[in-house]
Design an enzyme around this catalytic site. Structure first.
Site: not given
Ligand code: NVA
Ligand code: CP
Length: 301
Positions: A288, A260
């Site tokens: 996204r 992600c």
């Molecule tokens: N598990 C991560 C995902 C970031 C897109 C977080 O919550 O920081």
């Molecule tokens: N993957 C994701 O949600 O990225 P950001 O934290 O940059 O929005």
């Protein structure tokens, strides 16, 4: 669809309809066909955590749909000084046509939906990341031509990403295998839901077992936003929970790798595996935009 609070609330058909709409919006965008479906509408975007992809893709997506997006940092909102979410929801409902929120507690997102009268979209909580997983499913289907019957594997923390991948993957008919340390398992509500899909879900603490015959391997950071203080202890707990060539060697030929982002090379994924699969990973990031435009249209049209 009224809101997108979590994937658990959606049926298989609703998820697949969103993916179909996302594919259509992506094709139109690539062909230069405008689609001002949300002309005159305003989305408020509340951020209590950092973001690159979510912020930029929602803001750009609203613009491409003919609408407008407002970036609202909780540092500047009264909510950051203690104004109740119940009041914020009722006030913002009088100005806006929809709210996207990234925050810590899932309960805050659910409260916004309960007290507000406009669509609420979850842009990540500690519990789940539904927008990301819609983009993930879209990307797998784009690359593999189907979802049903494919093997999804997740290696690492049983966090928001793990929770949403399990729910999304199972609902669309994928087999889901996850490897996480015993103390870092997914949320019990997600495990209870997974128990309703006998033969489709497998959880282990051994990455090589989970990766066997995988068609798409996912991972995520060892320490999520808000867990910065646990970095050192997590580095120990997650050593070995890494997507590397050894794991790919037991997966199906042509196995995709998804992340992600942001990624920490040398921790949850090796630099060589990341670069070898960069095309798929950045398709995932691009999607996204398209997947969220589908969510915006479904909720706000
Ligand atoms: N598990 C991560 C995902 C970031 C897109 C977080 O919550 O920081
Ligand atoms: N993957 C994701 O949600 O990225 P950001 O934290 O940059 O929005």
């Amino acid at each position: 669809m009224k809101h997108l609070l979590k994937l658990m609330d959606l049926s298989k058909e609703e998820i697949l309809d969103l993916l179909d709409l996302a594919d259509k919006l992506k094709a139109e965008r690539k062909a230069g066909i405008p689609h001002p479906i949300l002309a005159g509408k305003t989305l408020g975007m509340i951020f209590e955590k950092s973001s690159t992809r979510t912020r930029v893709s929602f803001e750009t997506g609203m613009y491409q749909l003919g609408g407008h997006a407002l970036f609202l940092s909780s540092r500047d909102l009264q909510i950051g000084r203690g104004e109740p979410v119940e009041d914020t929801a009722r006030v913002l409902s009088r100005y806006l046509d929809g709210i996207m929120i990234r925050t810590f507690a899932q309960e805050e997102v659910e409260a916004l939906a309960e007290y507000g009268s406009i669509p609420i979209i979850n842009g990540l909580t500690d519990f789940c990341h539904p927008c990301q997983v819609l983009a993930d499913l879209m990307t797998i289907r784009e690359h593999k031509g189907k979802l049903e019957g494919l093997n999804m594997c997740y290696i690492g923390d049983g966090n928001n990403m793990a929770n949403s991948l399990i729910v999304g993957g199972l609902k669309v008919g994928m087999h889901v295998s996850i490897a996480c340390p015993k103390d870092y398992q997914p949320d019990q509500k997600v495990l209870d839901l997974a128990a309703q899909y006998p033969g489709q879900f497998f959880m282990t603490d051994k990455p090589l077992e989970a990766a066997k015959d995988a068609d798409a391997i996912f991972t995520d950071v060892w320490a999520s936003m808000g867990q910065e203080d646990e970095k050192a202890i997590r580095e120990k707990a997650f050593a070995g929970y890494q997507v590397n060539q050894e794991l790919l060697d037991v997966a199906h030929a042509g196995c995709m790798v998804q992340h992600c982002l942001p990624a920490h090379r040398g921790e949850e994924i090796t630099a060589d595996v990341f670069e070898a699969h960069a095309n798929e990973i950045f398709d995932e990031a691009e999607n996204r935009l398209h997947a969220q435009k589908a969510v915006l249209v479904a909720c706000m049209k």
